[in-house]
Design a protein around this motif. Sequence first.
Motif, PDB file in Angstrom:
ATOM      1  N   PHE A 238       0.848  -1.185   0.000  1.00 14.65           N
ATOM      2  CA  PHE A 238       0.000   0.000   0.000  1.00 14.65           C
ATOM      3  C   PHE A 238       0.885   1.238   0.000  1.00 14.65           C
ATOM      4  O   PHE A 238       2.057   1.200   0.397  1.00 14.65           O
ATOM      5  CB  PHE A 238      -0.944   0.011   1.210  1.00 14.65           C
ATOM      6  N   ASP A 239       0.324   2.320  -0.478  1.00 14.22           N
ATOM      7  CA  ASP A 239       1.049   3.585  -0.551  1.00 14.22           C
ATOM      8  C   ASP A 239       0.546   4.515   0.549  1.00 14.22           C
ATOM      9  O   ASP A 239      -0.663   4.678   0.730  1.00 14.22           O
ATOM     10  CB  ASP A 239       0.829   4.271  -1.902  1.00 14.22           C
ATOM     11  N   LEU A 240       1.467   5.122   1.278  1.00 13.06           N
ATOM     12  CA  LEU A 240       1.144   6.119   2.294  1.00 13.06           C
ATOM     13  C   LEU A 240       1.620   7.470   1.775  1.00 13.06           C
ATOM     14  O   LEU A 240       2.819   7.683   1.572  1.00 13.06           O
ATOM     15  CB  LEU A 240       1.824   5.780   3.619  1.00 13.06           C
ATOM     16  N   ILE A 241       0.681   8.370   1.534  1.00  6.73           N
ATOM     17  CA  ILE A 241       1.014   9.695   1.006  1.00  6.73           C
ATOM     18  C   ILE A 241       0.882  10.692   2.155  1.00  6.73           C
ATOM     19  O   ILE A 241      -0.222  11.008   2.586  1.00  6.73           O
ATOM     20  CB  ILE A 241       0.064  10.095  -0.149  1.00  6.73           C
ATOM     21  N   GLN A 242       2.006  11.180   2.655  1.00  5.05           N
ATOM     22  CA  GLN A 242       1.985  12.104   3.784  1.00  5.05           C
ATOM     23  C   GLN A 242       2.064  13.547   3.309  1.00  5.05           C
ATOM     24  O   GLN A 242       2.635  13.847   2.275  1.00  5.05           O
ATOM     25  CB  GLN A 242       3.148  11.806   4.733  1.00  5.05           C
ATOM     26  N   GLU A 243       1.474  14.451   4.123  1.00  5.55           N
ATOM     27  CA  GLU A 243       1.480  15.888   3.841  1.00  5.55           C
ATOM     28  C   GLU A 243       1.010  16.152   2.416  1.00  5.55           C
ATOM     29  O   GLU A 243       1.563  16.995   1.703  1.00  5.55           O
ATOM     30  CB  GLU A 243       2.874  16.472   4.073  1.00  5.55           C
ATOM     31  N   ALA A 244      -0.024  15.438   2.021  1.00  3.94           N
ATOM     32  CA  ALA A 244      -0.516  15.554   0.650  1.00  3.94           C
ATOM     33  C   ALA A 244      -1.388  16.775   0.448  1.00  3.94           C
ATOM     34  O   ALA A 244      -1.591  17.212  -0.685  1.00  3.94           O
ATOM     35  CB  ALA A 244      -1.303  14.305   0.280  1.00  3.94           C
ATOM     36  N   GLY A 245      -1.915  17.341   1.526  1.00  2.38           N
ATOM     37  CA  GLY A 245      -2.869  18.431   1.379  1.00  2.38           C
ATOM     38  C   GLY A 245      -4.271  17.890   1.172  1.00  2.38           C
ATOM     39  O   GLY A 245      -4.492  16.673   1.117  1.00  2.38           O
ATOM     40  N   PRO A 246      -5.242  18.768   1.046  1.00  2.00           N
ATOM     41  CA  PRO A 246      -6.635  18.321   0.932  1.00  2.00           C
ATOM     42  C   PRO A 246      -6.911  17.607  -0.385  1.00  2.00           C
ATOM     43  O   PRO A 246      -6.520  18.069  -1.462  1.00  2.00           O
ATOM     44  CB  PRO A 246      -7.447  19.625   1.043  1.00  2.00           C
ATOM     45  N   ALA A 247      -7.602  16.489  -0.279  1.00  2.00           N
ATOM     46  CA  ALA A 247      -8.007  15.738  -1.468  1.00  2.00           C
ATOM     47  C   ALA A 247      -9.436  16.087  -1.831  1.00  2.00           C
ATOM     48  O   ALA A 247     -10.261  16.392  -0.956  1.00  2.00           O
ATOM     49  CB  ALA A 247      -7.889  14.233  -1.208  1.00  2.00           C
ATOM     50  N   VAL A 248      -9.741  16.057  -3.143  1.00  2.00           N
ATOM     51  CA  VAL A 248     -11.106  16.312  -3.620  1.00  2.00           C
ATOM     52  C   VAL A 248     -11.485  15.216  -4.613  1.00  2.00           C
ATOM     53  O   VAL A 248     -10.636  14.656  -5.312  1.00  2.00           O
ATOM     54  CB  VAL A 248     -11.237  17.698  -4.293  1.00  2.00           C
ATOM     55  N   PHE A 249     -12.778  14.904  -4.624  1.00  2.00           N
ATOM     56  CA  PHE A 249     -13.277  13.927  -5.584  1.00  2.00           C
ATOM     57  C   PHE A 249     -13.313  14.534  -6.981  1.00  2.00           C
ATOM     58  O   PHE A 249     -13.765  15.673  -7.168  1.00  2.00           O
ATOM     59  CB  PHE A 249     -14.685  13.475  -5.210  1.00  2.00           C
ATOM     60  N   VAL A 250     -12.822  13.769  -7.972  1.00  3.75           N
ATOM     61  CA  VAL A 250     -12.985  14.177  -9.366  1.00  3.75           C
ATOM     62  C   VAL A 250     -14.013  13.298 -10.075  1.00  3.75           C
ATOM     63  O   VAL A 250     -14.565  13.684 -11.109  1.00  3.75           O
ATOM     64  CB  VAL A 250     -11.642  14.141 -10.120  1.00  3.75           C
TER      65      VAL A 250
END
Length: 403
Positions: free
Chosen positions: A24-36
Amino acid sequence: MPAGSPTTRTSSGDWPTLPAARVFDLIQEAGPAVFVDPHTVRIPDGRTFAGDAVVVAVGGHPGRLPLPGAELALTFDGLRDLTRLPASVVVVGGADTGCQLASILGDFGAQVTLVEASSRLVPHADEDISVALADAFRHRGITVLTATLVERLERTPAGVAVHHRSGPGRARLDADAVFFAVGWPGNADALGADAVGIATRQGYVQVGKDLRSSLPHVFAAGDVNGFSMLVPSARHEGRIAAENAVLGTRLQVNHEIVPTGSFTDPEYGSVGLTEAAARERYDCEVAVVRYDDLVRPLVDAHPEGFCKLIVESRRRDILGAHVLGEYSAEVIQMAAACMAANMRVEQIAELQPAFPTFTEAVGMAALKIVRRLGVAPWAPSWTELRPAMPTPGGSASSASALY
């Protein structure tokens, strides 16, 4: 494993056999995610991530009152930005977060005024908790204003003016800083959830007890669904959402017995129904044990407080427990464990907790109720033979006059 797989727990409750470990991938400090789209989210750097199932766990944020000058108020997040301790503070909102802010700032030496719109602090709590907490705060020098509405904030050379109303009267408070503690809206709006067909309301993702949203492959756990707004509940929901998303199970959340603790001075903790709510639904017996009847609080020089136990009279089940004083957040765990184990009050009375401890109060309250219900012929303790303490209104209650 895709969502909707028939894999589930075995009839014995064992975990199913899973495929070999997946990366699995852990994405840290990615910022806010939004649905596309319903299966895909995008983060600020342009990367997108898609899945057969999506679990939303984006939490919430401090609320603000819709009134003039609201931008002048800080929230608990603002504590980290303070460069000096304000000499005077007004905290708007007297529920759990507001009481904790008031207590902490008072401990640091600020002159604190706590303003609550309802008729009492912590309106959702048992009334004895609300009354005793307000008395304790006043004893500490915290000003408590209930049934008071804040109408506007105004910048002044010295800080902020709080214009408020109580009944027909209007008044003004001046302070170096104002803190809002007026709710915790969910962060669903920041996800663009509505745009892809995920039903939301006031910032919360609308879900059922299996934590599925209006899109069956999208789940929401924690504050963002508005169910419980507590850390242990969020952990519980996170596990349920993950299992349902990955294994295709239909597990449901259960928040019937969730002990809560608020880390004020004094602490308070609760589980189950308040006395008022219990009496609306059941024939109840209620017992209160004062901490000054216990050895450990006296030895620790913290005799202010009480433990209140509420029992359904016929089946003798525990309906609720409420504790105020030192170690309340610990003591309430015992009551919650007894409730989760479906123990009757006479079984709790038979327990032999360590001596001397604060937790003894739960067993002592159970003993009182057992005697009153005539379940067993136990003799009263010496502390039960003294006269009950009078309330300010003149009636007798052993949970009153603690401060």
